[in-house]
Design a protein around this motif. Structure first.
Motif, PDB file in Angstrom:
ATOM      1  N   MET A  22      -6.653  10.593  13.323  1.00 29.17           N
ATOM      2  CA  MET A  22      -7.528  11.635  12.795  1.00 29.17           C
ATOM      3  C   MET A  22      -7.722  11.461  11.280  1.00 29.17           C
ATOM      4  N   ILE A  68      -8.175  12.557   7.495  1.00 28.86           N
ATOM      5  CA  ILE A  68      -7.791  13.696   6.658  1.00 28.86           C
ATOM      6  C   ILE A  68      -9.011  14.004   5.782  1.00 28.86           C
ATOM      7  N   MET A  87      -6.707   3.919  13.534  1.00 30.12           N
ATOM      8  CA  MET A  87      -5.832   5.081  13.664  1.00 30.12           C
ATOM      9  C   MET A  87      -6.636   6.385  13.552  1.00 30.12           C
ATOM     10  N   CYS A 118       4.285  -1.853   8.909  1.00 27.40           N
ATOM     11  CA  CYS A 118       4.528  -1.726   7.457  1.00 27.40           C
ATOM     12  C   CYS A 118       3.265  -1.314   6.695  1.00 27.40           C
ATOM     13  N   ALA A 119       2.106  -1.536   7.281  1.00 25.58           N
ATOM     14  CA  ALA A 119       0.807  -1.196   6.672  1.00 25.58           C
ATOM     15  C   ALA A 119       0.602  -1.856   5.318  1.00 25.58           C
ATOM     16  N   ALA A 133       4.629   3.020   5.201  1.00 26.39           N
ATOM     17  CA  ALA A 133       3.379   2.867   5.965  1.00 26.39           C
ATOM     18  C   ALA A 133       2.729   4.223   6.170  1.00 26.39           C
ATOM     19  N   ILE A 144       1.141   5.299   2.972  1.00 26.72           N
ATOM     20  CA  ILE A 144      -0.122   4.573   2.748  1.00 26.72           C
ATOM     21  C   ILE A 144      -1.231   5.216   3.574  1.00 26.72           C
ATOM     22  N   LEU A 145      -0.922   5.509   4.835  1.00 26.86           N
ATOM     23  CA  LEU A 145      -1.952   6.043   5.731  1.00 26.86           C
ATOM     24  C   LEU A 145      -2.451   7.409   5.263  1.00 26.86           C
ATOM     25  N   ILE A 146      -1.543   8.302   4.874  1.00 25.82           N
ATOM     26  CA  ILE A 146      -2.028   9.642   4.499  1.00 25.82           C
ATOM     27  C   ILE A 146      -2.673   9.673   3.109  1.00 25.82           C
ATOM     28  N   ASN A 147      -2.102   8.962   2.151  1.00 26.76           N
ATOM     29  CA  ASN A 147      -2.574   9.117   0.767  1.00 26.76           C
ATOM     30  C   ASN A 147      -3.610   8.091   0.321  1.00 26.76           C
ATOM     31  N   ARG A 148      -3.496   6.875   0.823  1.00 28.88           N
ATOM     32  CA  ARG A 148      -4.454   5.840   0.403  1.00 28.88           C
ATOM     33  C   ARG A 148      -5.587   5.730   1.413  1.00 28.88           C
ATOM     34  N   GLU A 149      -5.241   5.792   2.687  1.00 31.92           N
ATOM     35  CA  GLU A 149      -6.233   5.588   3.744  1.00 31.92           C
ATOM     36  C   GLU A 149      -6.807   6.886   4.281  1.00 31.92           C
ATOM     37  N   ARG A 150      -6.118   7.992   3.993  1.00 27.31           N
ATOM     38  CA  ARG A 150      -6.571   9.325   4.411  1.00 27.31           C
ATOM     39  C   ARG A 150      -6.723   9.463   5.918  1.00 27.31           C
ATOM     40  N   VAL A 151      -5.736   8.968   6.645  1.00 25.10           N
ATOM     41  CA  VAL A 151      -5.686   9.227   8.087  1.00 25.10           C
ATOM     42  C   VAL A 151      -4.293   9.728   8.461  1.00 25.10           C
ATOM     43  N   LEU A 152      -4.230  10.522   9.530  1.00 23.22           N
ATOM     44  CA  LEU A 152      -2.944  11.037   9.995  1.00 23.22           C
ATOM     45  C   LEU A 152      -2.320  10.034  10.962  1.00 23.22           C
ATOM     46  N   PRO A 153      -1.099   9.608  10.691  1.00 24.77           N
ATOM     47  CA  PRO A 153      -0.462   8.644  11.602  1.00 24.77           C
ATOM     48  C   PRO A 153       0.128   9.297  12.847  1.00 24.77           C
ATOM     49  N   CYS A 174       0.278  17.522   4.812  1.00 23.59           N
ATOM     50  CA  CYS A 174      -0.953  17.089   5.500  1.00 23.59           C
ATOM     51  C   CYS A 174      -1.054  17.693   6.895  1.00 23.59           C
TER      52      CYS A 174
END
Lengths: 107, 371
Positions: A1, A3, A39, A60-61, B135, B138-147, B170
């Protein structure tokens, strides 16, 4: 989803792109990596492991662990976490070993 | 391609080194593997203090943007999406953008590859949904998606609680914090307060992580028995290792110092490794906090500048003295063991090569031992 409203950071992505995963059309934000774009569409399985054939995804992304590799525009074994998604990009999961001796590699 | 100083890595240490070297008039190339500069600062929304010359708290992302701005306003040649993949026999460095590979000939290299998160192995650790804490950040703050929606945090150090707090902000539910030690590792009151409603399992491990093709169930083994919970995200926060491959490529000698993160290159008080053409900076020179990361970049750059004649010896010594003083002050305050281990590594290397300690190091080092 995705954000859409981050608790502390300003909005980052404005433009939308359309790309394909296993021939399915998906939306993502321009500036996101392929891993994040998937994702955002709730796709977390990016392929199967080579030996035990188990589902694998982002670990690790950060371009280091190589767990997130996919096929992008025909090129196998591309790290989805270090590649930015592009309009019209064709992504597919890597379910087995690459065909390194195939015609596409000059053999 | 030819340059005076080649910087490998565009995180805080590499950017700090490149800015310092450019300011003194050296020609600088900076190579980074990512599509954007900033390294791990790109997703660090937490506030940092103290920074060199300042007690003011600064958000990691803002600090990163500030360094990027300075770098982009400089004459440094920036090569994004380029990876150092080897060295030639004449010590030129081989770099690739994935399509073409070429050599960069440099007088000195400053290598700042940073650190990598350590994995933690348990049954099911490779299932999609299990990832490092970094990781998730990175996903929440840089990529702006919820893991994920329901997370289990494995580890209770400052970093894991910080990431748990950011995930919570988030909208992610933190189902549990699992720690194999008998008490929480973090002693940060603010972080502990923010996690006060989260179940903490001490002396506990993850027994299994399962799901058909994605994580949906986590079993935690506690002294009171097994607890099963529904979760679609496990974040592993198990500490960091210095990244050493570029130093191995350059033939730098390694040493083992547990408090600095394990194996890492030996270096002297100038942050010069056993290969005289290679300097080291940042977390690769020992896992530490942002202040010392920035300062090691500056000290390394000054060493290279002095050797190449871009800075007079007297000026270099004066600047280094100030930087070492600040490094010692901040690092001793934030993690004294790290500073002691750093001093030991440097002392050991100086003894091995029979190199005298300059005055600036005797001063801070003495201070470390006298408390």
């Amino acid at each position: 989803m995705q954000i859409t409203e981050h608790p502390v950071l300003d909005k980052k992505f404005n433009e939308e792109v359309i790309f394909y995963f296993n021939n399915q059309s998906l939306k993502a934000k321009k500036g996101q990596t392929v891993a994040a774009a998937l994702m955002a569409n709730s796709i977390r399985k990016l392929g199967a492991s080579r030996k035990l054939n188990k589902a694998r995804g982002v670990f690790c992304a950060n371009g280091r662990c190589t767990s997130c590799f996919v096929t992008i525009n025909g090129l196998e074994h591309v790290l989805s976490c270090t590649t930015l998604v592009e309009e019209g990009m064709r992504v597919s999961s890597n379910e087995s070993d690459p065909d390194v001796r195939g015609e596409s590699n000059g053999n | 391609m030819e340059t005076d100083i080649l910087v490998i890595g565009g995180g805080p240490a590499g950017m700090s080194a490149a800015i310092t070297a450019d300011r003194a008039g050296a020609r600088v190339i900076l190579v980074d593997e990512s599509f954007s500069l900033g390294g791990q600062l790109r997703q660090q929304t937490q506030h940092f203090a103290p920074l060199p010359g300042s007690e003011e708290k600064v958000r990691g992302t803002a600090l990163g943007n500030d360094l990027i701005k300075k770098l982009e306003a400089s004459k440094v040649k920036i090569l994004k999406k380029h990876i150092m993949i080897g060295s030639y026999r004449n010590e030129n460095i081989g770099v690739t953008d994935g399509e073409k590979t070429f050599a960069i000939q440099s007088q000195k290299n400053i290598i700042a590859p940073g650190a990598a998160e350590k994995a933690k192995i348990f049954p099911g650790w490779t299932i999609p949904g299990v990832m490092t804490a970094g990781a998730a950040q990175i996903l929440i703050n840089r990529e702006r998606v919820l893991p994920g929606k329901n997370a289990v945090m494995l580890g209770s150090n400052d970093y894991s609680l910080e990431v748990a707090r950011q995930l919570k902000a988030c909208g992610v539910t933190i189902k549990a914090i699992v720690e194999d030690k008998e008490q929480m590792i973090s002693s940060d009151m603010e972080l502990l307060h923010d996690m006060k409603n989260v179940p903490v399992y001490l002396n506990s491990t993850i027994e299994s992580a399962t799901g058909k093709e994605e994580l949906n169930k986590v079993v935690v083994k506690t002294p009171a028995g097994l607890y099963e919970m529904e979760a679609d995200l496990i974040c592993i926060a198990n500490g960091f290792d210095p990244i050493i491959e570029p130093f191995e490529i350059m033939g730098c000698n390694l040493a083992y110092h547990k408090e600095l993160g394990g194996w890492l290159p030996e270096y002297n008080v100038y942050f010069q490794t056993s290969n005289p053409s290679c300097y080291i900076a940042g977390n690769a020179a020992g896992i530490t906090t942002i202040g010392p990361v920035l300062l090691t970049g500056e000290i390394a750059a000054i060493g290279a500048l002095e050797e190449l004649g871009f800075m007079e010896q007297e000026e270099a010594e004066a600047q280094r003295k100030e930087l070492w003083k600040e490094l010692a002050e901040i690092e001793k305050r934030e993690n004294e063991k790290t500073f002691r281990a750093r001093s030991e590594l440097i002392e050991g290397f100086h003894q091995k090569i029979g190199m005298a300690f300059p005055e600036e190091f005797n001063m801070v080092n003495g201070g470390a031992h006298n408390g």
